[in-house]
Design a protein around this motif. Structure first.
Motif, short mmCIF file in Angstrom:
data_model
loop_
_atom_site.label_atom_id
_atom_site.label_comp_id
_atom_site.label_asym_id
_atom_site.label_seq_id
_atom_site.Cartn_x
_atom_site.Cartn_y
_atom_site.Cartn_z
N TYR A 154 10.10 44.74 27.55
CA TYR A 154 9.39 43.73 27.74
C TYR A 154 7.76 43.93 27.05
CZ TYR A 154 13.03 41.98 30.89
OH TYR A 154 13.99 41.65 31.24
N ARG A 184 14.05 42.09 22.13
CA ARG A 184 14.44 40.45 21.96
C ARG A 184 15.59 40.03 22.48
NH1 ARG A 184 9.08 39.27 21.70
NH2 ARG A 184 9.72 37.43 20.82
N LEU A 224 6.63 40.95 25.01
CA LEU A 224 6.34 39.72 25.84
C LEU A 224 5.27 39.78 26.23
CD1 LEU A 224 7.84 37.16 26.37
CD2 LEU A 224 9.05 37.95 28.40
N TYR A 274 7.39 35.61 32.88
CA TYR A 274 6.28 36.00 32.27
C TYR A 274 5.29 34.90 32.06
CZ TYR A 274 7.45 40.99 31.64
OH TYR A 274 8.01 42.34 32.01
N GLU A 275 5.55 33.45 31.62
CA GLU A 275 4.96 32.51 31.24
C GLU A 275 4.38 31.81 32.53
OE1 GLU A 275 3.20 29.40 28.74
OE2 GLU A 275 4.05 31.56 28.30
N ARG A 319 11.67 35.43 30.21
CA ARG A 319 10.45 34.88 29.56
C ARG A 319 9.58 33.81 30.24
NH1 ARG A 319 7.98 34.05 24.52
NH2 ARG A 319 9.58 35.32 23.44
N VAL A 329 15.61 39.52 26.27
CA VAL A 329 14.87 38.52 26.51
C VAL A 329 15.65 37.35 26.09
CG1 VAL A 329 12.43 37.45 26.25
CG2 VAL A 329 12.74 39.71 26.49
N TRP A 330 15.72 36.95 25.03
CA TRP A 330 16.23 35.85 24.78
C TRP A 330 17.52 35.45 25.44
CZ3 TRP A 330 16.85 37.64 19.03
CH2 TRP A 330 15.43 37.56 18.43
#
Length: 310
Positions: free
Chosen positions: A39, A288, A42, A113-114, A110, A291-292
């Motif tokens: 992470y 990645r 990110l 986190y956003e 993700r 995360v994806w």
């Protein structure tokens, strides 16, 4: 240490959890290191977008989600323990400060986190943004003062994690590594014991060679003019790892996205493939893929699994 002192510490841990004086001696562990590796990009991305220290984001994620292993994280992709409040999306109930409290549920890490970054845009946290992005101590104490968590040692815990894992290094990351092959690398003169130099390939804004039996990062370093440490780092391996015939070895840090022709597609896992070999195949960082696809850190690729690549 005396037996009496040792038993006293054990009693403190049993009654109070990990006491503050022990937190000052945090020892690194593989689970935390793996979470950070997955992470960190990110967190850096969020720092550039919202001006929140990457170290703080990572430390909160580690602390709030137990390094991605809490039920909130594994079942709801909630890495920061954010409760429902005015949330309109899916929710789940968990015991926290009170029984059956409402927590937000996200479609993937993700999104968590956003939303964490957006959550800190609330008026109560605005004073934090007057601090420098490198002032992780100020941010940690500010989060506690603003009421992010009820634990009296919350700020201390964040600071201990940041310093134990040197997360503050990510707060000064301005850009990702780039690499341009030059004449000295392409024509490096070394003794190859009768073997031909490795052929240099170009893919996804990077350069790579195909390892042969007996190759090591040290031997490739002598031929290519790139330090063995960096070769291991760029390929997300340990310096002492033995390479096998056919391994892809990149000469610089891998990209955050696959090449355009593959973006938005699915990779079907084939026999003998792992997440790592798939990441090497596309020339992207292993984190990645996690995360994806919203994968937990203990996921193992299985034949037939579909993995989204972007």
């Amino acid at each position: 240490m005396s037996i009496r002192r040792y038993l006293h510490i054990i009693l403190l841990v049993f009654v109070f959890g990990c006491p503050e004086f022990l937190l000052g001696q945090v020892k690194t562990n593989a689970v935390y290191q793996q979470y950070i590796e997955i992470y960190k990009d990110l967190a850096i991305e969020q720092m550039k977008k919202y001006n929140i220290p990457a170290s703080i984001t990572l430390a909160q994620g580690l602390l709030e989600s137990s390094a991605g292993r809490s039920s909130l994280a594994t079942m709801g992709n909630n890495h920061f323990g954010i409760k429902c409040h005015d949330w309109k999306g899916p929710t789940m109930l968990r015991d926290d400060d009170a029984p059956n409290e409402c927590f937000r549920v996200y479609s993937n890490p993700r999104a968590s986190y956003e939303d964490h970054s957006k959550f800190l845009q609330r008026p109560r946290y605005q004073g934090l943004f007057r601090l420098k992005v490198t002032d992780y101590r100020g941010w940690a104490n500010g989060l506690k003062a603003c009421g992010y968590a009820t634990s009296p040692t919350y700020a201390t815990n964040l600071i201990n994690i940041i310093e134990a894992y040197r997360l503050y290094l990510y707060d000064t990351q301005k850009s990702y590594d780039t690499f341009v092959i030059n004449h000295s690398v392409a024509s490096a003169k070394v003794e190859l014991k009768g073997q031909q130099p490795h052929r240099l390939y170009s893919y996804n804004k990077n350069y790579y060679v195909i390892a042969r039996r007996g190759d090591t990062f040290a031997s490739l370093s002598k031929e290519l003019g790139v330090s063995a440490y960096k070769l291991a780092l760029y390929n997300e391996r340990d310096l002492v790892d033995m390479l096998t015939d056919g391994d892809i070895v990149y000469l610089c840090k891998k990209q955050k996205h696959v090449v355009k022709e593959y973006r938005g597609r699915y990779h079907v896992v084939k026999n003998g493939e792992s997440l790592y070999t798939i990441a090497q195949h596309y020339g992207v960082r292993l984190a990645r893929l996690y995360v994806w696809n919203g994968l937990s850190i203990d996921y193992s690729a299985k034949v037939g699994d579909k993995l989204y690549v972007y």
